[in-house]
Design a protein around this motif. Sequence first.
Motif, mmCIF file in Angstrom:
data_model
loop_
_atom_site.group_PDB
_atom_site.id
_atom_site.type_symbol
_atom_site.label_atom_id
_atom_site.label_comp_id
_atom_site.label_asym_id
_atom_site.label_seq_id
_atom_site.Cartn_x
_atom_site.Cartn_y
_atom_site.Cartn_z
ATOM 1 N N ASP A 1 0.813 -1.223 0.000
ATOM 2 C CA ASP A 1 0.000 0.000 0.000
ATOM 3 C C ASP A 1 0.846 1.272 0.000
ATOM 4 O OD1 ASP A 1 -2.362 -1.464 0.041
ATOM 5 O OD2 ASP A 1 -2.399 -1.564 2.238
ATOM 6 N N LEU A 2 2.161 1.145 0.004
ATOM 7 C CA LEU A 2 3.033 2.318 0.039
ATOM 8 C C LEU A 2 3.343 2.815 -1.367
ATOM 9 C CD1 LEU A 2 5.654 1.238 2.741
ATOM 10 C CD2 LEU A 2 3.551 2.555 3.072
ATOM 11 N N GLU B 1 7.690 6.181 -0.525
ATOM 12 C CA GLU B 1 7.576 5.666 0.833
ATOM 13 C C GLU B 1 8.359 4.373 0.997
ATOM 14 O OE1 GLU B 1 3.177 7.455 2.090
ATOM 15 O OE2 GLU B 1 3.321 5.534 1.030
ATOM 16 N N ARG C 1 3.647 9.773 8.089
ATOM 17 C CA ARG C 1 2.509 9.197 7.354
ATOM 18 C C ARG C 1 2.693 7.698 7.141
ATOM 19 N NH1 ARG C 1 3.217 13.637 3.852
ATOM 20 N NH2 ARG C 1 3.937 12.208 2.219
ATOM 21 N N LYS D 1 0.468 4.070 8.001
ATOM 22 C CA LYS D 1 0.056 3.145 6.944
ATOM 23 C C LYS D 1 0.552 1.719 7.193
ATOM 24 C CE LYS D 1 0.104 4.657 2.624
ATOM 25 N NZ LYS D 1 0.522 5.336 1.365
#
Length: 219
Positions: free
Chosen positions: A156-157, A161, A194, A198
């Motif tokens: 999901d990064l 990231e 952030r 996540k």
Amino acid sequence: MPEPIRVVVVDDEPMVCAHLRTILGSAEDVEVVDDANDGAAAVEAVVRHRPDVVLMDLRMPGVDGLTATERICAVPDHPAVVALTTFDADQYVLRALRAGAAGFLVKSTPPQDLIGLVRVAADGHTVLSEEAKRRLLAASGGEQSARERAVRLVRDLTEREVEVLTCLGRGLSNAQIAARLHLSEATVKSYVSRMLVKIECDNRLQAGLLAYDAGLVAK
């Protein structure tokens, strides 16, 4: 005067608790609000006193320190839990760090170092030397369940990231990450904040372990 750093000390040996209480009590900005002799009492003390830092012995009869750490770190706005061990980094310490502990200390840590490291933990930083951090990351066993979870979260990064997470896995500071990725330190800090949300990590060390589990960093 600012509010003192509130500490709960947890160890199944009353003499150890008394020793730590004496050391920490010598600092004007530190207050030991309670001590506990097992994990269940530790959780109760945290709920009752809402401390800033918990010094947690990992090996205790009954509810051990690892279980207590997991319970405490599952609570929103939990205190910084610092694992106490007689030995150096091992798989038991690794499990505590995966559960959200902010670092670990050997019980033989000199008094002034102990006080300073409690201040570091209260400020939200990892309580771990760079050498110990590298050794812990390299020793990360990456169990099957941990690997599967890490791979799922990393999916999901964003690409950037993932780059930042890889740098955390290598133990780099924000300044070092900024230089490597040609970003400002403020931007790196924003990315890290952030990203921790996540990937469901409480701190940079947990994120570094996850980077190893996900295969982003070679052992």
